[in-house]
Structures are given as structure tokens and as C-alpha cells.
Design a protein around this motif. Structure first.
Motif, PDB file in Angstrom:
ATOM      1  N   TYR A  24      64.723 -14.090 -29.698  1.00 49.82           N
ATOM      2  CA  TYR A  24      63.190 -14.686 -29.975  1.00 49.82           C
ATOM      3  C   TYR A  24      62.532 -14.976 -30.472  1.00 49.82           C
ATOM      4  O   TYR A  24      62.084 -15.945 -30.694  1.00 49.82           O
ATOM      5  N   PHE A  25      63.318 -14.633 -32.280  1.00 51.55           N
ATOM      6  CA  PHE A  25      63.000 -15.322 -33.050  1.00 51.55           C
ATOM      7  C   PHE A  25      63.548 -16.954 -33.572  1.00 51.55           C
ATOM      8  O   PHE A  25      62.829 -17.172 -33.663  1.00 51.55           O
ATOM      9  N   VAL A  26      64.652 -16.879 -32.637  1.00 54.15           N
ATOM     10  CA  VAL A  26      65.401 -17.848 -32.653  1.00 54.15           C
ATOM     11  C   VAL A  26      64.567 -18.960 -31.998  1.00 54.15           C
ATOM     12  O   VAL A  26      64.671 -20.612 -32.515  1.00 54.15           O
ATOM     13  N   TYR A  27      63.871 -18.582 -30.745  1.00 51.34           N
ATOM     14  CA  TYR A  27      63.304 -19.459 -30.460  1.00 51.34           C
ATOM     15  C   TYR A  27      62.102 -20.334 -29.947  1.00 51.34           C
ATOM     16  O   TYR A  27      61.194 -20.909 -31.005  1.00 51.34           O
ATOM     17  N   TRP A  28      61.748 -19.419 -31.060  1.00 52.35           N
ATOM     18  CA  TRP A  28      60.529 -19.956 -31.840  1.00 52.35           C
ATOM     19  C   TRP A  28      60.175 -20.241 -32.968  1.00 52.35           C
ATOM     20  O   TRP A  28      59.670 -21.127 -33.835  1.00 52.35           O
ATOM     21  N   LEU A  29      61.177 -20.279 -33.603  1.00 48.13           N
ATOM     22  CA  LEU A  29      61.590 -20.793 -34.833  1.00 48.13           C
ATOM     23  C   LEU A  29      61.715 -22.521 -34.361  1.00 48.13           C
ATOM     24  O   LEU A  29      61.818 -23.729 -35.023  1.00 48.13           O
ATOM     25  N   SER A  30      62.559 -22.661 -33.167  1.00 46.50           N
ATOM     26  CA  SER A  30      62.885 -23.749 -33.006  1.00 46.50           C
ATOM     27  C   SER A  30      61.543 -25.176 -32.455  1.00 46.50           C
ATOM     28  O   SER A  30      61.981 -26.028 -32.764  1.00 46.50           O
ATOM     29  N   GLY A  31      60.354 -24.375 -33.028  1.00 46.89           N
ATOM     30  CA  GLY A  31      59.325 -25.259 -32.722  1.00 46.89           C
ATOM     31  C   GLY A  31      58.454 -24.853 -33.774  1.00 46.89           C
ATOM     32  O   GLY A  31      57.086 -25.558 -32.974  1.00 46.89           O
ATOM     33  N   GLN A  32      58.656 -24.203 -34.892  1.00 46.20           N
ATOM     34  CA  GLN A  32      57.932 -24.588 -35.851  1.00 46.20           C
ATOM     35  C   GLN A  32      58.934 -25.350 -37.277  1.00 46.20           C
ATOM     36  O   GLN A  32      60.061 -25.765 -37.518  1.00 46.20           O
ATOM     37  N   SER A  33      57.667 -25.676 -37.660  1.00 49.98           N
ATOM     38  CA  SER A  33      58.165 -26.358 -38.686  1.00 49.98           C
ATOM     39  C   SER A  33      57.796 -25.815 -40.245  1.00 49.98           C
ATOM     40  O   SER A  33      56.763 -24.681 -40.319  1.00 49.98           O
ATOM     41  N   SER A  34      57.475 -27.200 -41.872  1.00 53.30           N
ATOM     42  CA  SER A  34      57.839 -25.613 -42.504  1.00 53.30           C
ATOM     43  C   SER A  34      56.275 -25.674 -43.142  1.00 53.30           C
ATOM     44  O   SER A  34      55.417 -24.304 -43.038  1.00 53.30           O
ATOM     45  N   ILE A  35      55.328 -26.545 -42.456  1.00 51.21           N
ATOM     46  CA  ILE A  35      53.520 -26.062 -42.384  1.00 51.21           C
ATOM     47  C   ILE A  35      53.008 -25.073 -41.872  1.00 51.21           C
ATOM     48  O   ILE A  35      52.263 -24.852 -41.394  1.00 51.21           O
ATOM     49  N   ASN A  36      54.229 -25.647 -39.919  1.00 55.21           N
ATOM     50  CA  ASN A  36      53.578 -24.283 -38.869  1.00 55.21           C
ATOM     51  C   ASN A  36      53.813 -22.864 -39.468  1.00 55.21           C
ATOM     52  O   ASN A  36      53.339 -22.416 -39.397  1.00 55.21           O
ATOM     53  N   ILE A  37      55.128 -22.729 -39.673  1.00 56.68           N
ATOM     54  CA  ILE A  37      55.369 -21.569 -40.843  1.00 56.68           C
ATOM     55  C   ILE A  37      54.290 -20.833 -41.318  1.00 56.68           C
ATOM     56  O   ILE A  37      54.044 -19.774 -41.382  1.00 56.68           O
ATOM     57  N   SER A  38      54.019 -21.890 -42.421  1.00 52.16           N
ATOM     58  CA  SER A  38      52.593 -21.155 -43.441  1.00 52.16           C
ATOM     59  C   SER A  38      51.889 -20.788 -42.610  1.00 52.16           C
ATOM     60  O   SER A  38      51.056 -19.581 -43.015  1.00 52.16           O
ATOM     61  N   ASP A  39      50.946 -22.046 -41.706  1.00 53.42           N
ATOM     62  CA  ASP A  39      50.575 -20.929 -41.373  1.00 53.42           C
ATOM     63  C   ASP A  39      51.000 -19.876 -40.859  1.00 53.42           C
ATOM     64  O   ASP A  39      48.989 -19.424 -40.155  1.00 53.42           O
ATOM     65  N   LYS A  40      51.559 -19.347 -40.033  1.00 54.41           N
ATOM     66  CA  LYS A  40      51.116 -18.771 -38.902  1.00 54.41           C
ATOM     67  C   LYS A  40      51.335 -17.818 -39.540  1.00 54.41           C
ATOM     68  O   LYS A  40      50.795 -16.645 -39.649  1.00 54.41           O
ATOM     69  N   LEU A  41      52.005 -17.202 -41.160  1.00 57.59           N
ATOM     70  CA  LEU A  41      52.124 -16.716 -42.270  1.00 57.59           C
ATOM     71  C   LEU A  41      50.239 -16.205 -42.445  1.00 57.59           C
ATOM     72  O   LEU A  41      50.588 -15.259 -42.898  1.00 57.59           O
ATOM     73  N   LYS A  42      49.432 -16.918 -42.996  1.00 54.28           N
ATOM     74  CA  LYS A  42      48.157 -17.007 -43.256  1.00 54.28           C
ATOM     75  C   LYS A  42      47.355 -16.906 -41.997  1.00 54.28           C
ATOM     76  O   LYS A  42      46.266 -16.412 -42.098  1.00 54.28           O
ATOM     77  N   SER A  43      47.708 -17.070 -41.019  1.00 58.26           N
ATOM     78  CA  SER A  43      47.214 -16.811 -39.678  1.00 58.26           C
ATOM     79  C   SER A  43      47.078 -14.858 -39.800  1.00 58.26           C
ATOM     80  O   SER A  43      45.484 -14.484 -39.021  1.00 58.26           O
ATOM     81  N   GLU A  44      47.747 -14.090 -40.511  1.00 59.23           N
ATOM     82  CA  GLU A  44      47.879 -13.042 -40.550  1.00 59.23           C
ATOM     83  C   GLU A  44      46.828 -12.516 -41.468  1.00 59.23           C
ATOM     84  O   GLU A  44      46.711 -11.208 -41.040  1.00 59.23           O
ATOM     85  N   VAL A  45      46.484 -13.481 -42.301  1.00 57.47           N
ATOM     86  CA  VAL A  45      45.287 -12.730 -43.246  1.00 57.47           C
ATOM     87  C   VAL A  45      43.729 -13.187 -42.673  1.00 57.47           C
ATOM     88  O   VAL A  45      44.037 -13.917 -42.525  1.00 57.47           O
TER      89      VAL A  45
END
Length: 232
Positions: free
Chosen positions: A85-106
Motif C-alpha cells: 500500500y505504501f508503494v502504491y501510494w508513493l507511486s502517485g506522489q510528487s515531493s510537493i504532494n508528499i509535503s502537502d499530505k504530511l502538512k495536512s496532518e497538522v
């Protein structure tokens, strides 16, 4: 490379980034009086995770051989699915998307208890995932394995610090992708062991299943790159 180190690095990196973003957001919002709640919540989450780990490890060790074998197989399959699942999720992410996802937890709230609860629940959630992964690699639960986990967490904190301090210069997608590649091989191992803890098969069949998991996971991780290459 020690599997426990990689697992702790993966889980620790996400926790460190989210807690780091949370603290930075509080500072930038001039809500320094709420910082202690986040720190206390993080400490509480770590303590709960440690106790949960000790409890599960001791319970796991006290089971009779047949039941332990069955539960270990189930845990290994769950761990492999989480990695996929982590691999599947990562395959569709860019660095910006990952940062946005992490920041959305805040989600900042002017409430000490809410921030304490948010930090502790997030840390406990990732801590339990770490325990699950380590249990799936149960034969490495020893002094060396514990040192590897500690080193993985410390490395994750360092990477998170560098990322938050130098967001432009550090590509978090590259780091997660490298982790993903390494975890895929671990995932293939626990997936194969999990399946064949219930089904008897020859070593050849086990090798085929292992490489099938690895190849499919690598394809999923790099599918966008592969498809774009053939479109050219």
C-alpha cells in the motif's frame, strides 16, 4: 541493511516530519504556549508505543508453537500488504504532494488537550505499525534488532530536521522512493514466509512468489516512469 532499521526509518520519518511541521506551524503562528502540549503528547505516545511493544512481544513469546506460527504468518501477510500500500501510494506522489499530505496532518487548535491528543494518537498509530512490522520479522527481535530500530528512528529525526530546515534542497520523494525500494525486498520476504506458513511448497515456488511480489511492487512504484518512457 537491517530490516528493522529500514522499518524504523520509514515510520520514524513520517512521525518526525508531522510533529516537526506541527511545531514549526505553532512557532510561525506565535502560539508558543501550545508547544509543550505537542511535546508532552509525543512523549506520551512514545511511552505507550514502547509498553505496547513489550506487551505484544511478551504475549507473542508465550503462545504455544502452533498458534504462534499461525499468528506470525498473519502478521507477515498484513505487513507485506502495508508495504505494498505504501508503494502504491508513493507511486502517485510528487515531493510537493508528499509535503502537502504530511502538512495536512497538522490541524492547529487553540486547545492544549486537543494538541496533546493529536500528537499522542499520531505517534501511537505509527508506533503500533512499527511494532507490527518488527513482529513480522520476529527472528530479529534481539539486542542488535533493538539497536537497529533506535538508529533508524534517530536517522529519521535527522532527515526530518534537514528536510524542514532545507525544504528546497532536500527531495523528500527521493528519500521515500529509496526506502520504498528497500522495503519492497523485505515485503517480498515476509509475504513469501506468510503465505508458506499456511501452505507447503517447494523452494522453487517460494522463489517465484518472492520475485513476483518484488517485480510487481517495483512496477507499481515506477509505473508512471515506465509508461512515460514507452510513450516517447
Amino acid at each position: 541493511m537491517n530490516a528493522n532499521f529500514l522499518i524504523a526509518l520509514r515510520e520514524g520519518l513520517e512521525v518526525s516530519l508531522v510533529i516537526g511541521f506541527l511545531l514549526i506551524t505553532l512557532i510561525q503562528s506565535k502560539k508558543n504556549h501550545l508547544i509543550k502540549s505537542v511535546i508532552y503528547g509525543t512523549i506520551f505516545g512514545v511511552i505507550v508505543s514502547i509498553f505496547a511493544g513489550f506487551f505484544l512481544f511478551s504475549t507473542f513469546g508465550d503462545l504455544n508453537a502452533n498458534l504462534e506460527h499461525t499468528i506470525e504468518g498473519i502478521i507477515q501477510l498484513i505487513a507485506a500488504l502495508l508495504i505494498f500500500y505504501f508503494v502504491y501510494w508513493l507511486s502517485g506522489q510528487s515531493s510537493i504532494n508528499i509535503s502537502d499530505k504530511l502538512k495536512s496532518e497538522v490541524k492547529i487548535k487553540d486547545n492544549n488537550f486537543s494538541l496533546f491528543l493529536m500528537a499522542s494518537v499520531f505517534v501511537i498509530r505509527e508506533g503500533l505499525e512499527l511494532v507490527l512490522f518488527v513482529l513480522s520479522n520476529a527472528q530479529t527481535i534481539e539486542f542488535v534488532g533493538m539497536i537497529a530500530i533506535l538508529l533508524g528512528i534517530l536517522t529519521a529525526i535527522l532527515i526530518a530536521y534537514l528536510f524542514i530546515k532545507t525544504t528546497i534542497n532536500l527531495n523528500i520523494k527521493v528519500i521515500f522512493t529509496l526506502l520504498g525500494i528497500l522495503l519492497i525486498f523485505f515485503g517480498g520476504k515476509v509475504f513469501t514466509e506468510g503465505i508458506f506458513s499456511f501452505v507447503d511448497a517447494s523452494s522453487l515456488v517460494e522463489q517465484i512468489v518472492y520475485y513476483a511480489f518484488v517485480v510487481i511492487s517495483l512496477f507499481v512504484l515506477f509505473k508512471n516512469n515506465i509508461l512515460s518512457f514507452f510513450k516517447k
